[in-house]
Design a protein around this motif. Sequence first.
Motif, PDB file in Angstrom:
ATOM      1  N   ARG A 145       0.828  -1.205   0.000  1.00  7.58           N
ATOM      2  CA  ARG A 145       0.000   0.000   0.000  1.00  7.58           C
ATOM      3  C   ARG A 145       0.863   1.256   0.000  1.00  7.58           C
ATOM      4  NH1 ARG A 145      -3.715  -3.230   3.120  1.00  7.58           N
ATOM      5  NH2 ARG A 145      -2.502  -2.838   5.029  1.00  7.58           N
ATOM      6  N   ALA A 146       1.941   1.239   0.778  1.00 11.22           N
ATOM      7  CA  ALA A 146       2.837   2.404   0.813  1.00 11.22           C
ATOM      8  C   ALA A 146       3.509   2.646  -0.525  1.00 11.22           C
ATOM      9  CB  ALA A 146       3.887   2.207   1.900  1.00 11.22           C
ATOM     10  N   MET A 147       3.725   1.584  -1.300  1.00 11.73           N
ATOM     11  CA  MET A 147       4.415   1.694  -2.587  1.00 11.73           C
ATOM     12  C   MET A 147       3.452   1.853  -3.751  1.00 11.73           C
ATOM     13  SD  MET A 147       7.765   1.451  -2.272  1.00 11.73           S
ATOM     14  CE  MET A 147       8.182   1.004  -3.947  1.00 11.73           C
ATOM     15  N   GLY A 148       2.155   1.623  -3.540  1.00  9.32           N
ATOM     16  CA  GLY A 148       1.217   1.619  -4.672  1.00  9.32           C
ATOM     17  C   GLY A 148       1.473   0.452  -5.595  1.00  9.32           C
ATOM     18  N   ALA A 193      10.064  -8.606  -5.245  1.00 11.21           N
ATOM     19  CA  ALA A 193      11.152  -7.715  -4.842  1.00 11.21           C
ATOM     20  C   ALA A 193      11.914  -8.289  -3.654  1.00 11.21           C
ATOM     21  CB  ALA A 193      10.590  -6.334  -4.505  1.00 11.21           C
ATOM     22  N   MET A 194      11.211  -8.958  -2.726  1.00 14.47           N
ATOM     23  CA  MET A 194      11.882  -9.661  -1.634  1.00 14.47           C
ATOM     24  C   MET A 194      12.821 -10.731  -2.187  1.00 14.47           C
ATOM     25  SD  MET A 194       8.629 -10.175   0.944  1.00 14.47           S
ATOM     26  CE  MET A 194       9.463 -11.497   1.862  1.00 14.47           C
ATOM     27  N   VAL A 216      -2.705 -23.818 -16.094  1.00 10.71           N
ATOM     28  CA  VAL A 216      -1.649 -22.913 -15.663  1.00 10.71           C
ATOM     29  C   VAL A 216      -0.800 -22.526 -16.861  1.00 10.71           C
ATOM     30  CG1 VAL A 216      -0.052 -24.783 -15.104  1.00 10.71           C
ATOM     31  CG2 VAL A 216       0.189 -22.585 -13.941  1.00 10.71           C
ATOM     32  N   SER A 217      -0.348 -21.301 -16.857  1.00 12.59           N
ATOM     33  CA  SER A 217       0.605 -20.842 -17.858  1.00 12.59           C
ATOM     34  C   SER A 217       1.689 -20.075 -17.108  1.00 12.59           C
ATOM     35  CB  SER A 217      -0.103 -19.975 -18.908  1.00 12.59           C
ATOM     36  OG  SER A 217       0.769 -19.704 -19.988  1.00 12.59           O
ATOM     37  N   ALA A 218       2.462 -19.253 -17.794  1.00 12.29           N
ATOM     38  CA  ALA A 218       3.576 -18.586 -17.114  1.00 12.29           C
ATOM     39  C   ALA A 218       3.891 -17.254 -17.769  1.00 12.29           C
ATOM     40  CB  ALA A 218       4.818 -19.472 -17.124  1.00 12.29           C
ATOM     41  N   LEU A 219       4.348 -16.333 -16.943  1.00 12.87           N
ATOM     42  CA  LEU A 219       4.945 -15.090 -17.409  1.00 12.87           C
ATOM     43  C   LEU A 219       6.455 -15.190 -17.240  1.00 12.87           C
ATOM     44  CD1 LEU A 219       2.675 -12.452 -15.609  1.00 12.87           C
ATOM     45  CD2 LEU A 219       2.392 -13.385 -17.905  1.00 12.87           C
ATOM     46  N   PHE A 220       7.183 -14.457 -18.054  1.00 14.76           N
ATOM     47  CA  PHE A 220       8.635 -14.379 -17.925  1.00 14.76           C
ATOM     48  C   PHE A 220       8.991 -12.935 -17.629  1.00 14.76           C
ATOM     49  CE2 PHE A 220       9.461 -18.644 -19.152  1.00 14.76           C
ATOM     50  CZ  PHE A 220       8.389 -18.981 -19.961  1.00 14.76           C
ATOM     51  N   SER A 221       9.597 -12.706 -16.470  1.00 10.40           N
ATOM     52  CA  SER A 221       9.795 -11.343 -15.992  1.00 10.40           C
ATOM     53  C   SER A 221      11.213 -11.153 -15.498  1.00 10.40           C
ATOM     54  CB  SER A 221       8.809 -11.050 -14.851  1.00 10.40           C
ATOM     55  OG  SER A 221       9.063  -9.788 -14.260  1.00 10.40           O
ATOM     56  N   ARG A 225       9.631  -1.068  -7.833  1.00  9.24           N
ATOM     57  CA  ARG A 225       9.136  -0.356  -9.020  1.00  9.24           C
ATOM     58  C   ARG A 225       9.524  -1.096 -10.302  1.00  9.24           C
ATOM     59  NH1 ARG A 225      11.491   4.000  -5.915  1.00  9.24           N
ATOM     60  NH2 ARG A 225       9.854   5.103  -4.764  1.00  9.24           N
ATOM     61  N   LYS A 226      10.749  -1.616 -10.343  1.00 13.41           N
ATOM     62  CA  LYS A 226      11.187  -2.331 -11.547  1.00 13.41           C
ATOM     63  C   LYS A 226      10.426  -3.644 -11.713  1.00 13.41           C
ATOM     64  CE  LYS A 226      15.789  -0.435 -12.310  1.00 13.41           C
ATOM     65  NZ  LYS A 226      17.229  -0.727 -12.529  1.00 13.41           N
ATOM     66  N   VAL A 227      10.154  -4.334 -10.604  1.00 10.45           N
ATOM     67  CA  VAL A 227       9.344  -5.553 -10.686  1.00 10.45           C
ATOM     68  C   VAL A 227       7.965  -5.224 -11.234  1.00 10.45           C
ATOM     69  CG1 VAL A 227       8.082  -7.223  -9.285  1.00 10.45           C
ATOM     70  CG2 VAL A 227      10.526  -6.922  -8.933  1.00 10.45           C
ATOM     71  N   ASN A 228       7.363  -4.159 -10.735  1.00 10.03           N
ATOM     72  CA  ASN A 228       6.035  -3.768 -11.205  1.00 10.03           C
ATOM     73  C   ASN A 228       6.048  -3.487 -12.700  1.00 10.03           C
ATOM     74  OD1 ASN A 228       4.086  -1.197 -11.761  1.00 10.03           O
ATOM     75  ND2 ASN A 228       3.145  -2.614 -10.298  1.00 10.03           N
ATOM     76  N   GLY A 229       7.045  -2.752 -13.169  1.00 12.28           N
ATOM     77  CA  GLY A 229       7.127  -2.458 -14.601  1.00 12.28           C
ATOM     78  C   GLY A 229       7.358  -3.702 -15.433  1.00 12.28           C
ATOM     79  N   ALA A 230       8.221  -4.608 -14.940  1.00 13.79           N
ATOM     80  CA  ALA A 230       8.499  -5.838 -15.680  1.00 13.79           C
ATOM     81  C   ALA A 230       7.255  -6.718 -15.760  1.00 13.79           C
ATOM     82  CB  ALA A 230       9.651  -6.598 -15.015  1.00 13.79           C
TER      83      ALA A 230
END
Length: 497
Positions: free
Chosen positions: A288-291, A300-301, A342-347, A361-366
């Motif tokens: 929530r703090a990061m949006g 990110a962890m 099930v399928s998959a994303l590659f990030s 932020r970079k994880v969110n964009g990816a």
Amino acid sequence: MKQLTGLDATFLYMETPTQFGHVSGLSIFRRPDDPDYDPLAAWCAEIARRMHRLEPLRRRVRDVPFRLDHPYWEDDPDFDLEYHVRHTAVAPPGTDHQLGELVARIIGRPLDRRRPLWESYVIEGLPDDRFGILTKIHHATVDGASGAELLTMMLDDSPDADHAADDAAEPWTPSPPATDAGVLARATLGLARKPARALVLGARTARDVGRATRNPVLVAAAGQVRSNLRGPVGTVLNLGRDRGTEGRVAGPLPEAMGPPTPFNATVTAHRRFAFRSTSLSAVKDVKRAMGATVNDVVMAMCAGGLRRWLADHDALPDRALVAMVPISVRTGEEAERWTNRVSALFSALPTDEDDPLERVRKVNGAMVGAKGLFDAVPAEELTDFTQFAPPAVFAGAMRTALRLTGRLASPVNLVVSNVPGPRQPLYSAGAELLHYYPVSTIVDGQGLNITVQSYRDTLDVGLVACRELVPDLWDMCDHIVEELAVLGEAVGVDVAL
């Protein structure tokens, strides 16, 4: 009998003496206030009374003669619950490390294909009046979402649940097995249309990839093939398929190749397992703090924890790792409940970023970019390709590809999975479920898997790795969980570890 889908069968074909298709879950329970409570007897009784509802536990694989088509599920005519439910213990003092070592040894053995593809181990010897249940089940039987549903069906939502309905149900009796001739006749019915349907599917997917990557040549070529298949021929080839709408979407392709790491190599049959828990509320406060989203924070962890571990081993690449992120494509309207959807994303996983908030932020964009490409090529079309190759050919190709991935550069560094679990407390014969640690699988070239599952207000983290590739897996697990405190400090959220 029910035929396995191509995706279900893929998890059978991938198996070798060193890589396995089963996934597992480690449940930790608190004993009820009953001095005569016997965890093994209680667990066997709970499964037995529900057996009429637990289809994945009753069925075994039946291969098609000459491997002309994907196998079938059939009832096990000699079902033996005592074979599947087993009893073991850890020696005093029963630490988490001892429990992890026991789990690692159990998951490093394949399941017997002649029986239903599951085993359950009741584990005693844990401190604080606790015991564990490790359940191995083949990925050909369930995916993450259906596995979580199966778990809730095996447990109760109160310590004194009413079992009258199950006790009064008609006892399950297996159907007689089919003959080889019957299985062969059934399989040959669907073989004739497969090559033609594969052509239609290939043209459609090529068009979608072309649009996603803004490749007009690919779009035009796919359109030409599809135009040649319209009219009466196309009508026949698409019988029974909802052709749907053809929307236009676009998005970038993710970077295809991950950088080398110590865990991207050929795996052995030996495993390590490490686990920890942290606060789901703290994860939500950070998001929530990061949006951001819960999944952004979890990834990110993982990025921060892996960055520390790689740096400790002088193996930190100068560019981001690539993670495969499994996602469910269930709609709730599937005709078949117990199958893989099930399928998959590659990030990109920004291990190359020093700032913890910038990693979020970079994880969110990816993930936004990866989801754009995923939406461009519907998951059903990607998984449908597994329907068409003859099993003997597909199995050999699958194993060869995985062996080469282990010896050459791997396009994906690891799997990171976030599975939402039950929010309400669960029980087994009065014993309260405290934690549910996911125990996933690894393959050649990807000797590390990180899976987290939420339960109530807890995030349970489970890491599986090749024993020889990651000797200090507990350190990596600690780094990942401690990263939540780093993020909390950066945004003013108190995180108690």
